[in-house]
Write a protein that holds these residues in place. Structure first.
Motif, PDB file in Angstrom:
ATOM      1  N   LYS A   7       5.552   3.689   6.797  1.00  0.00           N
ATOM      2  CA  LYS A   7       5.698   4.991   7.443  1.00  0.00           C
ATOM      3  C   LYS A   7       4.581   5.305   8.426  1.00  0.00           C
ATOM      4  N   ARG A   8       3.575   4.457   8.460  1.00  0.00           N
ATOM      5  CA  ARG A   8       2.420   4.746   9.307  1.00  0.00           C
ATOM      6  C   ARG A   8       2.105   3.536  10.171  1.00  0.00           C
ATOM      7  N   LEU A  38      -6.161  -8.036  15.402  1.00  0.00           N
ATOM      8  CA  LEU A  38      -5.124  -7.890  14.373  1.00  0.00           C
ATOM      9  C   LEU A  38      -4.571  -6.468  14.336  1.00  0.00           C
ATOM     10  N   MET A  39      -5.448  -5.484  14.391  1.00  0.00           N
ATOM     11  CA  MET A  39      -4.994  -4.090  14.356  1.00  0.00           C
ATOM     12  C   MET A  39      -4.096  -3.780  15.549  1.00  0.00           C
ATOM     13  N   PHE A  82       0.820  -1.229   0.000  1.00  0.00           N
ATOM     14  CA  PHE A  82       0.000   0.000   0.000  1.00  0.00           C
ATOM     15  C   PHE A  82       0.846   1.269   0.000  1.00  0.00           C
ATOM     16  N   GLU A  83       2.130   1.123   0.270  1.00  0.00           N
ATOM     17  CA  GLU A  83       3.035   2.260   0.084  1.00  0.00           C
ATOM     18  C   GLU A  83       3.373   2.384  -1.400  1.00  0.00           C
ATOM     19  N   ILE A  91      -3.022   2.114   8.057  1.00  0.00           N
ATOM     20  CA  ILE A  91      -3.008   1.563   6.690  1.00  0.00           C
ATOM     21  C   ILE A  91      -4.280   0.755   6.449  1.00  0.00           C
ATOM     22  N   ILE A  92      -4.650  -0.050   7.432  1.00  0.00           N
ATOM     23  CA  ILE A  92      -5.878  -0.841   7.299  1.00  0.00           C
ATOM     24  C   ILE A  92      -7.087   0.081   7.130  1.00  0.00           C
TER      25      ILE A  92
END
Lengths: 362, 362
Positions: A273-274, A254-255, A233-234, A279-280
């Protein structure tokens, strides 16, 4: 015909299985592929030694077509039993279990021919015959270059909304598959992931259907973790991922776990980076079915633990045995605003190719 | 010396890694096994291509012995840094990462020799030198008949409390391994499961340490599901299982999912007579480390979702890099009765060979 109550749902159903028969594909196939099916009686080899879970196999017994064809294989029957009865505004087709070209672990040439035939058949017989239906691009994912060509060939069709990948035994975050994500992003397609065959856990297939089925969320955890930490996703910042038929009750864990591990170990993955949970929240959604029996309190607790009510999208999994009804699956007395998100707005916001205006209830 | 506050914990620490060196085992080994280590410089082959997570590899930097030996390899140092400093009443040794005989995927003859040597070394150098320490029986699990002989040889030692199995790539519910459970039950030993090597997820090793580590709970979910649905606890009704170093935040999801699937699919596993969550409550416990940062509210919510506060046992994982301190890991201001269960009573009730009377605080 939908009742007033039903049409208010404006339901976007994120997981409907239309059923293809091998003979349906013949007119879309060239030789030698066609001959493998007609002359050699080829079917996709599967690895499921299990008893089927219900009296009609994996399907709802009442979804079998009266003339004897299998459940999900007739549009008119599906309209009556599902789309009209529940008042669907939109249904997203996720394909049959068999054949499933992405799931083939070899003979990718045959898989690619089947995928193209499947897509053509789907468009002609489903997407262009009912305005409510949207589709999934099937590909031979084992050969990413060929898969990319199929995405380019068919992905711009206005009713194709995602590229479908099976969970199975692939680790999709692997750089080998990144061209698929690049092509999906370029065509405004989501990635939809759905199990097909049981994964090989610890080098073996699970011994029972119930074992496999209980562990589908574990497989979803693996795929999400793999996609996120591989930096997919980056690399493809517009890419989105729908995790289909794993439910969502594992997601708070999971998070939290990913974030904790990221705090400890982020120097190993400096391209991230996050916080993984961020991201999720931006890139991944989860369909509801099969939904455990949850009280309203439990349901709201789980949403609270995720920190947002926008990660969950309703799905029925029609016509399979463990179908969730939009009228029964959610806990009673949920707030109308939340139901609107779950049934409709969350999916609408997530799939860029769905109509963005909500249809007025009839 | 423990402060008053510390000694009140009566801590039973369910996961301490004493570290064995290959040279430590030589005096307990016969030839040819000894010669493979001395002459061939054999060490157990591992599959971890990852950067180590911290500056001292997998260990706490301050746990390295001042003379240069690796963390966990010196009893006096461990006493000072862990047992006395935290006021441990009991510590359960779970062994080194390397060698780990149960983790060997071949050459079970060598694994069996190593396991015996390891057990003898552990008893002589740890269990009989500190009354607080209890131990784990190491076995060559790949050859269950040989493993049973080792359990019978050493398992009645009063300070051996469990048989240790790695998570790795085994599916322990498989009937092949049932003789191990029979022998464990006969000797009043628990089964302790702890990861060693990363499992093969979907036929591949995870690509990063952070990926593996995030997915340890997924591997625990697989093992618990596999053990329960294979009927291990129906076959061995006294058997207990401690899931070590997976934390517990995945457990509410797992219990709910297993129950739901059992309601739907129980006819496939007719030997299972109870709800899976009831089997878990009777037979399985989970150690806390590595504990995510949880607020008191979140912590209590998770316990509420499990339906009991008796499934969790505190562990430090000393001397590893992600060690949890008993003074810092739990959320602040938990009820004293709950802390007593987490730190002590839950483990005491679960391990039949631990002293059942709580020691008076000094």
């Amino acid at each position: 015909m939908a009742t007033e109550k039903q049409s208010k749902l404006n339901l976007i159903d994120t997981d409907i299985h239309e059923r293809v028969l091998y003979e349906d594909l013949l007119k879309y196939l060239d030789n030698p592929w066609k001959k493998y099916i007609t002359d050699c009686r080829w079917i996709q080899e599967k690895h499921m030694p299990y008893v089927q879970p219900a009296i009609a196999g994996v399907d709802r017994a009442d979804a079998r077509i009266p003339d004897g064809r299998p459940a999900g294989s007739d549009l008119d029957f599906m309209r009556e039993q599902l789309l009209d009865a529940c008042g669907h505004e939109i249904g997203i087709l996720t394909g049959a279990l068999d054949p499933s070209p992405s799931s083939m672990h070899g003979w990718f040439e045959m898989a690619a021919a089947l995928a193209s035939a499947y897509n053509d058949w789907q468009i002609e017989n489903w997407l262009e015959r009912d305005e409510r239906l949207y589709g999934s691009v099937h590909i031979a994912a084992g050969d990413p270059q060929v898969a990319v060509r199929e995405i380019e060939r068919i992905g711009s069709h206005p009713k194709m909304v995602q590229v479908l990948l099976p969970i199975d035994d692939f680790m999709w975050g692997d750089p080998y598959y990144h061209p698929i994500f690049e092509a999906a992003e370029r065509n405004q397609l989501m990635i939809g992931m759905h199990h097909n065959e049981p994964p090989i856990y610890f080098g073996k297939w699970p011994r029972y259907f119930i074992e496999w089925h209980t562990l589908i969320p574990a497989a979803h955890m693996m795929q999400v973790t793999n996609m996120v930490f591989n930096g997919v996703f980056e690399k493809y910042p517009q890419l989105k991922l729908m995790m289909i038929e794993g439910g969502f009750t594992h997601v708070p864990h999971l998070m939290r776990k990913m974030d904790q591990q990221y705090k400890d170990l982020r120097h190993e993955v400096p391209w991230i980076k996050r916080m993984p949970s961020d991201i999720i929240k931006e890139h991944i959604r989860f369909t509801t079915q099969p939904l455990e029996e949850l009280s309203k309190k439990e349901f709201l607790q789980l949403i609270d633990q995720m920190g947002t009510d926008e990660l969950i999208c309703f799905s029925t999994d029609y016509p399979h045995w463990d179908y969730d009804s939009p009228f029964e699956a959610l806990p009673p007395n949920l707030d109308e605003g939340l139901k609107r998100k779950l049934f409709s707005d969350n999916a609408r916001a997530f799939y860029p190719k769905l109509p963005q205006a909500r249809k007025e209830s009839v």
